[in-house]
Design an enzyme around this catalytic site. Structure first.
Site, PDB file in Angstrom:
ATOM      1  N   GLY A  45      48.463 -26.740  14.298  1.00 54.09           N
ATOM      2  CA  GLY A  45      47.866 -28.051  14.550  1.00 54.09           C
ATOM      3  C   GLY A  45      47.589 -28.802  13.260  1.00 54.09           C
ATOM      4  O   GLY A  45      46.598 -29.508  13.132  1.00 54.09           O
ATOM      5  N   LYS A  82      50.523 -48.699   0.900  1.00 58.26           N
ATOM      6  CA  LYS A  82      51.210 -48.138  -0.267  1.00 58.26           C
ATOM      7  C   LYS A  82      52.508 -48.900  -0.508  1.00 58.26           C
ATOM      8  O   LYS A  82      53.405 -48.891   0.339  1.00 58.26           O
ATOM      9  CB  LYS A  82      51.508 -46.646  -0.029  1.00 58.26           C
ATOM     10  CG  LYS A  82      52.305 -46.023  -1.176  1.00 58.26           C
ATOM     11  CD  LYS A  82      52.568 -44.546  -0.969  1.00 58.26           C
ATOM     12  CE  LYS A  82      53.568 -44.033  -1.978  1.00 58.26           C
ATOM     13  NZ  LYS A  82      54.023 -42.668  -1.701  1.00 58.26           N
ATOM     14  N   LEU A 130      55.996 -27.649   6.832  1.00 61.57           N
ATOM     15  CA  LEU A 130      56.076 -26.712   5.705  1.00 61.57           C
ATOM     16  C   LEU A 130      56.786 -25.421   6.087  1.00 61.57           C
ATOM     17  O   LEU A 130      57.340 -24.746   5.222  1.00 61.57           O
ATOM     18  CB  LEU A 130      54.663 -26.407   5.191  1.00 61.57           C
ATOM     19  CG  LEU A 130      53.917 -27.625   4.619  1.00 61.57           C
ATOM     20  CD1 LEU A 130      52.472 -27.265   4.286  1.00 61.57           C
ATOM     21  CD2 LEU A 130      54.630 -28.185   3.391  1.00 61.57           C
ATOM     22  N   THR A 158      57.442 -36.901   0.248  1.00 63.43           N
ATOM     23  CA  THR A 158      58.565 -36.886   1.185  1.00 63.43           C
ATOM     24  C   THR A 158      58.358 -35.975   2.404  1.00 63.43           C
ATOM     25  O   THR A 158      59.130 -36.041   3.350  1.00 63.43           O
ATOM     26  CB  THR A 158      59.842 -36.407   0.460  1.00 63.43           C
ATOM     27  OG1 THR A 158      59.549 -35.178  -0.188  1.00 63.43           O
ATOM     28  CG2 THR A 158      60.295 -37.431  -0.555  1.00 63.43           C
ATOM     29  N   ILE A 213      56.101 -35.695   4.860  1.00 63.27           N
ATOM     30  CA  ILE A 213      55.817 -36.287   6.176  1.00 63.27           C
ATOM     31  C   ILE A 213      57.072 -36.977   6.695  1.00 63.27           C
ATOM     32  O   ILE A 213      57.384 -36.922   7.886  1.00 63.27           O
ATOM     33  CB  ILE A 213      54.589 -37.226   6.088  1.00 63.27           C
ATOM     34  CG1 ILE A 213      53.337 -36.371   5.849  1.00 63.27           C
ATOM     35  CG2 ILE A 213      54.449 -38.087   7.340  1.00 63.27           C
ATOM     36  CD1 ILE A 213      52.056 -37.140   5.608  1.00 63.27           C
TER      37      ILE A 213
HETATM   38  P1  FAD Z   1      49.646 -26.748   7.842  1.00 64.82           P
HETATM   39  O1  FAD Z   1      48.818 -27.934   7.592  1.00 64.82           O
HETATM   40  O2  FAD Z   1      49.480 -25.575   6.935  1.00 64.82           O
HETATM   41  O3  FAD Z   1      49.343 -26.281   9.336  1.00 64.82           O
HETATM   42  C1  FAD Z   1      49.666 -24.995   9.806  1.00 64.82           C
HETATM   43  C2  FAD Z   1      49.024 -24.785  11.167  1.00 64.82           C
HETATM   44  O4  FAD Z   1      49.462 -23.546  11.700  1.00 64.82           O
HETATM   45  C3  FAD Z   1      47.511 -24.753  11.149  1.00 64.82           C
HETATM   46  O5  FAD Z   1      46.989 -25.452  12.257  1.00 64.82           O
HETATM   47  C4  FAD Z   1      47.204 -23.266  11.301  1.00 64.82           C
HETATM   48  O6  FAD Z   1      45.960 -23.038  11.912  1.00 64.82           O
HETATM   49  C5  FAD Z   1      48.354 -22.851  12.199  1.00 64.82           C
HETATM   50  N1  FAD Z   1      48.604 -21.401  12.141  1.00 64.82           N
HETATM   51  C6  FAD Z   1      49.201 -20.700  11.145  1.00 64.82           C
HETATM   52  N2  FAD Z   1      49.228 -19.388  11.455  1.00 64.82           N
HETATM   53  C7  FAD Z   1      48.653 -19.265  12.667  1.00 64.82           C
HETATM   54  C8  FAD Z   1      48.354 -18.162  13.522  1.00 64.82           C
HETATM   55  N3  FAD Z   1      48.650 -16.896  13.174  1.00 64.82           N
HETATM   56  N4  FAD Z   1      47.730 -18.411  14.692  1.00 64.82           N
HETATM   57  C9  FAD Z   1      47.415 -19.672  15.063  1.00 64.82           C
HETATM   58  N5  FAD Z   1      47.659 -20.753  14.298  1.00 64.82           N
HETATM   59  C10 FAD Z   1      48.261 -20.536  13.110  1.00 64.82           C
HETATM   60  N6  FAD Z   1      53.323 -34.590   2.142  1.00 64.82           N
HETATM   61  C11 FAD Z   1      53.455 -35.928   2.138  1.00 64.82           C
HETATM   62  O7  FAD Z   1      54.220 -36.478   2.939  1.00 64.82           O
HETATM   63  N7  FAD Z   1      52.752 -36.691   1.260  1.00 64.82           N
HETATM   64  C12 FAD Z   1      51.949 -36.150   0.308  1.00 64.82           C
HETATM   65  O8  FAD Z   1      51.313 -36.883  -0.451  1.00 64.82           O
HETATM   66  C13 FAD Z   1      51.862 -34.724   0.235  1.00 64.82           C
HETATM   67  N8  FAD Z   1      51.114 -34.115  -0.700  1.00 64.82           N
HETATM   68  C14 FAD Z   1      51.075 -32.747  -0.745  1.00 64.82           C
HETATM   69  C15 FAD Z   1      50.408 -32.095  -1.791  1.00 64.82           C
HETATM   70  C16 FAD Z   1      50.444 -30.695  -1.886  1.00 64.82           C
HETATM   71  C17 FAD Z   1      49.756 -30.020  -3.031  1.00 64.82           C
HETATM   72  C18 FAD Z   1      51.094 -29.937  -0.896  1.00 64.82           C
HETATM   73  C19 FAD Z   1      51.114 -28.423  -0.971  1.00 64.82           C
HETATM   74  C20 FAD Z   1      51.735 -30.566   0.155  1.00 64.82           C
HETATM   75  C21 FAD Z   1      51.751 -31.964   0.225  1.00 64.82           C
HETATM   76  N9  FAD Z   1      52.440 -32.621   1.239  1.00 64.82           N
HETATM   77  C22 FAD Z   1      52.562 -33.979   1.225  1.00 64.82           C
HETATM   78  C23 FAD Z   1      53.008 -31.859   2.354  1.00 64.82           C
HETATM   79  C24 FAD Z   1      52.073 -31.993   3.573  1.00 64.82           C
HETATM   80  O9  FAD Z   1      50.790 -31.533   3.237  1.00 64.82           O
HETATM   81  C25 FAD Z   1      52.627 -31.199   4.756  1.00 64.82           C
HETATM   82  O10 FAD Z   1      53.962 -31.530   4.977  1.00 64.82           O
HETATM   83  C26 FAD Z   1      51.869 -31.518   6.027  1.00 64.82           C
HETATM   84  O11 FAD Z   1      50.491 -31.389   5.825  1.00 64.82           O
HETATM   85  C27 FAD Z   1      52.307 -30.638   7.154  1.00 64.82           C
HETATM   86  O12 FAD Z   1      51.789 -29.350   7.044  1.00 64.82           O
HETATM   87  P2  FAD Z   1      52.041 -28.371   8.254  1.00 64.82           P
HETATM   88  O13 FAD Z   1      51.479 -28.980   9.469  1.00 64.82           O
HETATM   89  O14 FAD Z   1      53.471 -27.993   8.237  1.00 64.82           O
HETATM   90  O15 FAD Z   1      51.223 -27.054   7.834  1.00 64.82           O
END
Ligand code: FAD
Length: 500
Positions: A14, A79, A335, A346, A348
């Site tokens: 989420g 932006k 990710l 990039t 998002i």
């Molecule tokens: P996460 O936010 O890590 O979510 C993972 C989810 O999986 C969580 O809800 C977690 O609870 C769930 N989960 C994992 N394992 C389990 C389990 N075993 N059981 C139940 N639930 C589980 N992107 C941009 O577009 N612009 C930016 O400026 C930018 N800046 C960034 C800066 C940094 C330093 C980093 C590292 C990334 C950045 N990004 C940026 C990338 C961006 O943060 C991610 O693409 C975005 O937040 C999506 O993350 P996600 O949802 O894939 O993962």
């Protein structure tokens, strides 16, 4: 409904990716499919990812979000691009604005004509003067593009800077209002079909099982299904993108609230500064092979504009991408599919592409492998084109003041990028390998901003009379300056239209 249509979609995670997948699926399928999202507050989300590209507007528009409401509830700002400081060399500054450098002249991109003029006139102002977005950013102005007739007020684009947690919550409300269900729980096991290996269910720590037909893996860096279960493999790009660590910290808002992100190169990486309505997001992206976490922390805190609102939070990552992001009945988004690095924001936008492509290639329960192959082909080339664009930022530095920058200047780069750089350096041409990726003006802004001046321009530029050309450029520059001067300030525009 087809007899073998997908009946249950299970989204793992989420974070931004999970809810960005859930919202359009609920919009389209909420009435005929069960959509379940499982997340664990105990694990939490990555909590960064606050700057976007203009493509976010297509995503938001497709959901028919009310722009003002979305901005208010996510503390968003506008932006217009990124202000780069100290990248090409110490003291180097330039702006990568969203939009072009004026209309084509005789069918040619204006930078060829600018190069033609720059040969003849010593004091030719920088090309950036013809980027409306750059001029607006420079003066902290904002207004919506007019979208009426081609002209100065149309020649720019914009994205948003928002609070990542609030954006995910905003989409969660949207998705759940349209039929998606949220389950809180820790996934501790994955059931697979004994013969096909398809994922059939998730086992939660409290004993529940969540079954489904299609699983969307938005579990973050770990890749719970795509890697831990299905072993898709990861292509490691750290040879070309050596940053592997980040420290993130919010600080108090300071005036002016700039309509752009700032990226400042440091000794072993770079700092980001993302102004939101209620605070400023900051971070230091660096390689821990070239500096210590403690030094990186000091560099971050020393570079803040306002008082830190928290302790810096440490993050680690490996730049690269999953070799296949769709395997069997699992599609990785966010990710879990890969991470190039935060520069140019990039990630998002790659989530938007992945969700859009998944909908375009929507499977039934037969999961034809051709659909997965097409998805993997498109996403593979999107990730690679982003990779090349980001490597360019590091590779073209002339900095040699630290081992990190010497490494970047001398590192091997992919052939596709080497070709692009040499083509521009020798002939001023840009080759666009990815139509959904960064366009010609972005490459020009970065290449020229980092100090690459092409040896030649397009020979057809010689067909335009030099004096007329000079008049055209001078007139357009004045028109841009006058138009931007009349625009409201960014803060005033936010107060009037999108105040949180
Ligand atoms: P996460 O936010 O890590 O979510 C993972 C989810 O999986 C969580 O809800 C977690 O609870 C769930 N989960 C994992 N394992 C389990 C389990 N075993 N059981 C139940 N639930 C589980 N992107 C941009 O577009 N612009 C930016 O400026 C930018 N800046 C960034 C800066 C940094 C330093 C980093 C590292 C990334 C950045 N990004 C940026 C990338 C961006 O943060 C991610 O693409 C975005 O937040 C999506 O993350 P996600 O949802 O894939 O993962």
């Amino acid at each position: 409904m087809q007899h073998n249509a997908i009946r249950t979609i299970v989204i793992v995670g989420g974070g931004t990716a999970g809810w960005m997948a859930a919202a359009p699926l609920a919009q389209r399928l909420g009435k005929r499919c069960e959509i379940v999202l499982v997340e664990s507050p105990e694990i939490g989300t990555i909590g960064v990812g606050e700057a976007t590209l203009p493509t976010i507007r297509f995503y938001n528009n497709a959901l028919q979000l009310d722009n003002a409401d979305f901005m208010k509830k996510t503390q968003a700002t506008f932006k217009l691009g990124i202000d780069f400081q100290d990248w090409g060399h110490l003291g180097n500054r330039f702006f990568h604005g969203f939009g072009d450098f004026g209309p084509p002249i005789n069918g040619l991109s204006p930078h060829h004509h600018w190069l033609h003029l720059a040969r003849a006139f010593d004091k030719m102002p920088a090309l950036e003067n013809w980027s409306v977005a750059s001029r607006m950013a420079c003066e902290n102005k904002f207004t919506m593009p007019a979208n009426t007739q081609p002209g100065v007020t149309d020649a720019f684009s914009f994205g948003f800077q928002f609070d990542a947690g609030l954006y995910a919550a905003y989409l969660r409300d949207y998705a759940t209002a349209r039929g998606a269900t949220r389950i809180e729980g820790m996934i501790v096991g994955v059931d697979q079909h004994p013969e096909t290996g398809f994922v059939t269910g998730l086992r939660l720590r409290d004993g529940r099982t969540v079954e489904g037909d299609l699983f969307i893996d938005c579990s973050g860096f770990r890749g719970l299904l795509i890697e831990d279960t299905l072993k898709a493999g990861y292509e490691d790009w750290s040879e070309h993108l050596p940053c592997n660590s980040a420290l993130a910290v919010p600080c108090a808002r300071v005036e002016p609230v700039t309509p752009y992100t700032r990226s400042t190169a440091k000794g072993s990486g770079w700092l980001w500064r993302i102004p939101l309505q209620h605070r400023t997001g900051n971070g230091h992206v660096y390689s821990n092979a070239f500096t210590t976490d403690e030094q990186a922390r000091r560099d971050l805190l020393d570079g803040l504009d306002g008082a830190a609102l928290d302790e810096p939070r440490q993050l680690r990552f490996v730049t690269g991408r999953r070799k296949k992001s769709w395997v069997k009945n699992v599609v990785a988004v966010g990710l879990s599919a890969g991470f190039v690095e935060p520069l140019e924001s990039t990630s998002i936008s790659l989530i938007e592409t992945a969700v859009g492509k998944l909908i375009e290639l929507w499977p039934d329960r037969d999961f034809r492998p051709e659909l997965a192959a097409e998805f993997n082909r498109v996403m593979g080339s999107r990730y690679e084109s982003v990779r090349d664009f980001i490597i360019l930022h590091y590779k073209l530095t002339k900095r040699d003041d630290t081992p990190f920058w010497r490494y970047c200047a001398n590192m091997k780069i992919p052939d596709s990028l080497a070709h692009q750089i040499e083509l521009f350096r020798t002939t001023g041409r840009i080759t666009i390998l990815d139509r959904d990726g960064f366009a010609e003006p972005s490459f020009i802004a970065m290449l020229m901003g980092l100090g690459v001046v092409p040896e030649r321009y397009d020979p057809f530029a010689d067909d335009v009379d030099m004096r007329q050309l000079h008049g055209h450029f001078a007139g357009l520059r004045d028109l841009i300056a006058q138009t931007v001067a009349k625009m409201p300030g960014h803060r005033a525009y936010l107060e009037r239209n999108a105040k949180a």
